[in-house]
Design an enzyme around this catalytic site. Sequence first.
Site, short mmCIF file in Angstrom:
data_model
loop_
_atom_site.label_atom_id
_atom_site.label_comp_id
_atom_site.label_asym_id
_atom_site.label_seq_id
_atom_site.Cartn_x
_atom_site.Cartn_y
_atom_site.Cartn_z
N ARG A 1 -25.21 -6.64 -5.37
CA ARG A 1 -26.24 -5.91 -6.11
C ARG A 1 -25.88 -5.84 -7.58
O ARG A 1 -24.70 -5.86 -7.95
CB ARG A 1 -26.42 -4.51 -5.53
CG ARG A 1 -25.12 -3.74 -5.41
CD ARG A 1 -25.17 -2.68 -4.35
NE ARG A 1 -25.98 -1.53 -4.71
CZ ARG A 1 -26.11 -0.44 -3.96
NH1 ARG A 1 -25.51 -0.38 -2.79
NH2 ARG A 1 -26.83 0.56 -4.35
N TYR B 1 -36.77 -5.64 -8.43
CA TYR B 1 -37.83 -4.82 -9.01
C TYR B 1 -37.36 -4.23 -10.33
O TYR B 1 -36.17 -4.10 -10.60
CB TYR B 1 -38.31 -3.72 -8.05
CG TYR B 1 -37.23 -2.81 -7.52
CD1 TYR B 1 -36.89 -1.63 -8.18
CD2 TYR B 1 -36.57 -3.11 -6.33
CE1 TYR B 1 -35.91 -0.79 -7.68
CE2 TYR B 1 -35.59 -2.28 -5.83
CZ TYR B 1 -35.27 -1.11 -6.51
OH TYR B 1 -34.30 -0.29 -6.01
#
Length: 440
Positions: free
Chosen positions: A203, A235
């Site tokens: 991540r 996003y």
Amino acid sequence: MTIQSNEFNVAIVGAGVAGLALAMALHRKGVLFTIYEEAKEYSVVGAGIGFGPNGMQALDLIEPGFRPLYEGLCVGNKSADAQWVFFEGYLLEPGLGDNKPWAGNLKSAWGNQDYVRKSAHRKELLDIMTSFIPIESVKFNKKLVSIKEYTDRVMLEFADGEIVAHSILAGSDGIASTVREYLLRPTHPEEALPVYSGAHCYRAVIPMDEAYEIMGEKTDVAKIYFGHNRGAVSYRITGGKELNFLLIKATPNEQWPYPGRVTKQITQEEMLADFDGDNIDDRFRRLVAKAKPVKWGLFHHAKTSTYYKDRVCILGDSAHASMPFQAAGAAQGVEDALVLAYILEELMKSPTRGSEQLEEINAGLAAYDAIRRPRAQKQLDRAFEVGTMIYFQHPECGDDMTKILHKLQNGWLDWLWFPDLKADVETALSQMRNDVQKKA
């Protein structure tokens, strides 16, 4: 701490989203509480976070002042015509599926016309939530090491030697919850610890100009990229200045190789090797190269038989840690906090205290469990199912994107996003009162 005989006081262990939401609600209702947080300050780990309509509905009921502050900093999809989009589906393979008949012009998107995507950075969210909580009600550097229950109180001991007494213990201490283990190990030992879901991820949050250089206009709308045993989620956050992304590798037939921990520092070469192969678009290799070489195991609480026992209960990730693919974990924790706060307010208003209140407490926490556990479990199960779709492991859909999109685009999230939370609260209170009357 010594509790006076007429004092109803709640211990909240863990200052994550669920714990803070409960504290916000209790503070507004005038219920005494103390938050005990193991870290030295509020954690910002997690980066991107958001609430669906159900989470915002719960927060409106908890603290009406939250929404205007949150909406002032959160961000959705860039395109005006895509505000309703939860995610748009593409492929991990070279070309991203742009030439597929199901792709383009939001044909592969799912969401709801009554939904508006809102995401923020975790730190920004926590700053707002903590602004509604008196700092004197929060204690940091408090690692819980022992819980002892008596008929009239629950005792907590911390690593620094402090021992405190409270009327109720609400455990919101995350996926590796001490309170959950205390609650479940004696009767359901197989449920005490989180379970590896068969996937891990990398991540990162990167500046939007760097993300745009790699992914172009694909950064404008939230995306899930589907692939064989791999996937990606991205996003916008931080007012659109940054892109939050996860790159996922599924290992369905393997065990997590690092017992006792959910993350593992690895080498850059090991991380990049997870996205080798001709069937992966090179843009994802450029993205993963920007992530820290930390392997995050995707764990969840696959099953939970109860959220309470006597004076102890759990909420948030302690109760129902989930896969992230419905972006629903935080909102479920806030729903927990809403229902639990009304139960605790009812208990505070009761004239009964001490040992005599234990039956009342059990009735209240049983009602909380009855309302919240089935709904949170359904979300958890469905989030796991979305993961199987992303990795092309779903037993019905396989790698057929038409079948996957048919599932996701036909009300998949409606039950989750549009509940009647006021009715949930009233049902819980009614059940509690009925149980108390029966035992009177």
